[in-house]
Design a protein around this motif. Structure first.
Motif, mmCIF file in Angstrom:
data_model
loop_
_atom_site.group_PDB
_atom_site.id
_atom_site.type_symbol
_atom_site.label_atom_id
_atom_site.label_comp_id
_atom_site.label_asym_id
_atom_site.label_seq_id
_atom_site.Cartn_x
_atom_site.Cartn_y
_atom_site.Cartn_z
ATOM 1 N N GLN A 189 -56.298 48.313 0.038
ATOM 2 C CA GLN A 189 -55.716 49.226 -0.959
ATOM 3 C C GLN A 189 -55.917 48.751 -2.388
ATOM 4 O O GLN A 189 -56.149 49.559 -3.278
ATOM 5 N N LYS A 228 -53.779 56.467 -9.569
ATOM 6 C CA LYS A 228 -54.952 57.124 -10.144
ATOM 7 C C LYS A 228 -54.638 58.502 -10.711
ATOM 8 O O LYS A 228 -55.530 59.289 -10.946
ATOM 9 N N MET A 240 -60.142 50.350 -1.990
ATOM 10 C CA MET A 240 -59.786 51.725 -2.348
ATOM 11 C C MET A 240 -59.304 51.846 -3.799
ATOM 12 O O MET A 240 -59.310 52.949 -4.354
ATOM 13 N N ARG A 241 -58.873 50.757 -4.367
ATOM 14 C CA ARG A 241 -58.363 50.700 -5.746
ATOM 15 C C ARG A 241 -57.257 51.726 -6.009
ATOM 16 O O ARG A 241 -57.226 52.380 -7.049
ATOM 17 N N LEU A 242 -56.331 51.854 -5.025
ATOM 18 C CA LEU A 242 -55.197 52.761 -5.191
ATOM 19 C C LEU A 242 -54.249 52.261 -6.278
ATOM 20 O O LEU A 242 -53.650 53.044 -7.002
ATOM 21 N N HIS A 243 -54.103 50.950 -6.336
ATOM 22 C CA HIS A 243 -53.261 50.309 -7.343
ATOM 23 C C HIS A 243 -53.564 48.816 -7.336
ATOM 24 O O HIS A 243 -54.221 48.316 -6.428
ATOM 25 N N TYR A 293 -49.851 55.139 -5.517
ATOM 26 C CA TYR A 293 -51.090 55.764 -5.975
ATOM 27 C C TYR A 293 -51.054 55.839 -7.497
ATOM 28 O O TYR A 293 -50.291 56.606 -8.072
ATOM 29 N N SER A 320 -45.974 59.682 -4.384
ATOM 30 C CA SER A 320 -46.632 58.788 -3.429
ATOM 31 C C SER A 320 -45.691 57.653 -3.021
ATOM 32 O O SER A 320 -45.673 57.252 -1.851
#
Length: 154
Positions: free
Chosen positions: A100, A39, A104-107, A37, A48
Protein backbone atom coordinates in the motif's frame (compact mmCIF):
# COMPACT_ATOMS: atom_id res chain seq x y z
CA UNK A 1 -12.09 -26.91 10.40
CA UNK A 2 -9.89 -28.70 12.88
CA UNK A 3 -9.23 -27.13 16.26
CA UNK A 4 -5.59 -26.19 15.65
CA UNK A 5 -6.51 -24.34 12.46
CA UNK A 6 -9.47 -22.59 14.13
CA UNK A 7 -7.16 -21.35 16.90
CA UNK A 8 -4.67 -20.11 14.34
CA UNK A 9 -7.24 -18.42 12.06
CA UNK A 10 -9.05 -16.81 14.96
CA UNK A 11 -5.73 -15.31 16.06
CA UNK A 12 -4.75 -14.23 12.54
CA UNK A 13 -8.07 -12.46 12.01
CA UNK A 14 -7.86 -10.83 15.43
CA UNK A 15 -4.29 -9.65 14.68
CA UNK A 16 -5.38 -8.18 11.33
CA UNK A 17 -8.31 -6.38 12.93
CA UNK A 18 -6.35 -5.19 15.96
CA UNK A 19 -3.49 -3.68 13.98
CA UNK A 20 -5.95 -2.18 11.51
CA UNK A 21 -7.78 -0.58 14.44
CA UNK A 22 -4.52 0.73 15.96
CA UNK A 23 -3.36 2.06 12.58
CA UNK A 24 -6.68 3.79 11.95
CA UNK A 25 -7.00 5.22 15.45
CA UNK A 26 -3.43 6.36 16.04
CA UNK A 27 -2.08 7.34 12.61
CA UNK A 28 -5.28 8.40 10.85
CA UNK A 29 -7.42 9.94 13.60
CA UNK A 30 -5.15 11.04 16.45
CA UNK A 31 -1.92 12.02 14.67
CA UNK A 32 -3.52 12.96 11.30
CA UNK A 33 -0.49 11.59 9.46
CA UNK A 34 -2.48 10.20 6.54
CA UNK A 35 -5.76 8.72 5.35
CA UNK A 36 -6.23 5.24 3.95
CA UNK A 37 -6.54 6.80 0.49
CA UNK A 38 -4.59 10.05 0.07
CA UNK A 39 -4.85 10.49 -3.71
CA UNK A 40 -8.03 12.56 -3.58
CA UNK A 41 -9.79 15.11 -1.40
CA UNK A 42 -9.85 15.09 2.39
CA UNK A 43 -13.52 14.09 2.24
CA UNK A 44 -12.71 11.00 0.15
CA UNK A 45 -9.83 10.26 2.54
CA UNK A 46 -12.23 10.34 5.48
CA UNK A 47 -14.67 8.02 3.68
CA UNK A 48 -11.84 5.59 2.95
CA UNK A 49 -10.84 5.73 6.62
CA UNK A 50 -14.41 4.90 7.66
CA UNK A 51 -14.57 1.90 5.31
CA UNK A 52 -11.17 0.71 6.53
CA UNK A 53 -12.26 1.11 10.15
CA UNK A 54 -15.52 -0.80 9.53
CA UNK A 55 -13.62 -3.65 7.86
CA UNK A 56 -11.16 -3.81 10.78
CA UNK A 57 -14.00 -4.11 13.27
CA UNK A 58 -15.83 -6.70 11.16
CA UNK A 59 -12.72 -8.89 11.12
CA UNK A 60 -12.11 -8.36 14.85
CA UNK A 61 -15.67 -9.25 15.85
CA UNK A 62 -15.66 -12.31 13.60
CA UNK A 63 -12.43 -13.53 15.18
CA UNK A 64 -13.87 -13.06 18.66
CA UNK A 65 -16.88 -15.23 17.76
CA UNK A 66 -14.41 -17.94 16.75
CA UNK A 67 -12.48 -17.37 20.01
CA UNK A 68 -15.68 -17.70 22.08
CA UNK A 69 -16.58 -20.92 20.28
CA UNK A 70 -13.13 -22.36 20.98
CA UNK A 71 -13.48 -21.50 24.67
CA UNK A 72 -16.97 -23.00 24.80
CA UNK A 73 -15.65 -26.23 23.31
CA UNK A 74 -12.68 -26.13 25.73
CA UNK A 75 -10.45 -26.21 22.65
CA UNK A 76 -8.67 -22.86 23.00
CA UNK A 77 -4.91 -23.13 22.74
CA UNK A 78 -3.68 -19.71 23.80
CA UNK A 79 -0.10 -20.07 22.53
CA UNK A 80 -1.32 -20.92 19.03
CA UNK A 81 -3.91 -18.12 19.17
CA UNK A 82 -1.28 -15.54 20.21
CA UNK A 83 1.00 -16.83 17.47
CA UNK A 84 -1.85 -16.24 15.04
CA UNK A 85 -2.33 -12.70 16.36
CA UNK A 86 1.32 -11.91 15.68
CA UNK A 87 1.13 -13.49 12.21
CA UNK A 88 -1.98 -11.47 11.33
CA UNK A 89 -0.58 -8.24 12.76
CA UNK A 90 2.81 -8.71 11.12
CA UNK A 91 1.25 -9.63 7.77
CA UNK A 92 -1.03 -6.58 7.86
CA UNK A 93 1.81 -4.25 8.71
CA UNK A 94 4.23 -5.67 6.13
CA UNK A 95 1.52 -5.63 3.43
CA UNK A 96 0.61 -2.05 4.36
CA UNK A 97 4.24 -0.92 4.46
CA UNK A 98 5.26 -2.51 1.15
CA UNK A 99 2.20 -2.93 -1.08
CA UNK A 100 0.00 0.00 0.00
CA UNK A 101 2.78 2.49 0.79
CA UNK A 102 5.35 1.74 -1.91
CA UNK A 103 3.73 -0.18 -4.77
CA UNK A 104 0.16 1.17 -4.83
CA UNK A 105 1.16 4.50 -3.24
CA UNK A 106 -2.23 4.84 -1.51
CA UNK A 107 -0.57 6.78 1.29
CA UNK A 108 2.72 7.15 3.16
CA UNK A 109 3.15 6.58 6.88
CA UNK A 110 3.99 10.24 7.27
CA UNK A 111 4.64 12.97 4.76
CA UNK A 112 8.11 14.13 5.77
CA UNK A 113 11.44 14.41 3.90
CA UNK A 114 13.02 11.41 5.70
CA UNK A 115 10.16 8.93 5.32
CA UNK A 116 12.71 6.07 5.15
CA UNK A 117 13.04 6.18 8.95
CA UNK A 118 9.30 5.60 9.34
CA UNK A 119 9.20 2.95 6.60
CA UNK A 120 12.14 1.03 8.07
CA UNK A 121 10.71 1.08 11.60
CA UNK A 122 7.27 0.03 10.30
CA UNK A 123 8.57 -2.87 8.24
CA UNK A 124 11.15 -4.12 10.76
CA UNK A 125 8.48 -4.26 13.47
CA UNK A 126 6.29 -6.22 11.02
CA UNK A 127 9.08 -8.71 10.36
CA UNK A 128 9.68 -9.15 14.10
CA UNK A 129 5.97 -9.84 14.68
CA UNK A 130 5.95 -12.34 11.81
CA UNK A 131 9.06 -14.10 13.10
CA UNK A 132 7.74 -14.44 16.66
CA UNK A 133 4.34 -15.51 15.31
CA UNK A 134 5.95 -18.21 13.16
CA UNK A 135 7.99 -19.47 16.12
CA UNK A 136 4.93 -19.64 18.42
CA UNK A 137 2.85 -21.31 15.72
CA UNK A 138 5.49 -23.92 14.92
CA UNK A 139 6.06 -24.63 18.60
CA UNK A 140 2.34 -24.98 19.27
CA UNK A 141 1.37 -27.31 16.44
CA UNK A 142 2.53 -30.48 18.19
CA UNK A 143 1.07 -29.57 21.59
CA UNK A 144 -2.43 -28.45 20.54
CA UNK A 145 -5.29 -29.75 22.70
CA UNK A 146 -7.77 -32.24 21.34
CA UNK A 147 -11.21 -30.80 20.57
CA UNK A 148 -13.88 -31.83 23.07
CA UNK A 149 -17.51 -32.05 22.09
CA UNK A 150 -20.07 -30.43 24.42
CA UNK A 151 -21.47 -33.93 25.08
CA UNK A 152 -18.10 -34.89 26.67
CA UNK A 153 -18.87 -32.59 29.63
CA UNK A 154 -21.75 -34.77 30.91
Amino acid sequence: METANRNLWSGILFGLGLVGFIDETVFHQLLHWHHFYDKSTTQIGLISDGLFHAFSWFVTVGSLFMFADLRRRKALYLKRWVGGILLGAGFFQLYDGTIQHKIMRLHQIRYVPDVIIYDTTWNISAIIMLFVGIMLTLHSRTNAPVERKPSDDK
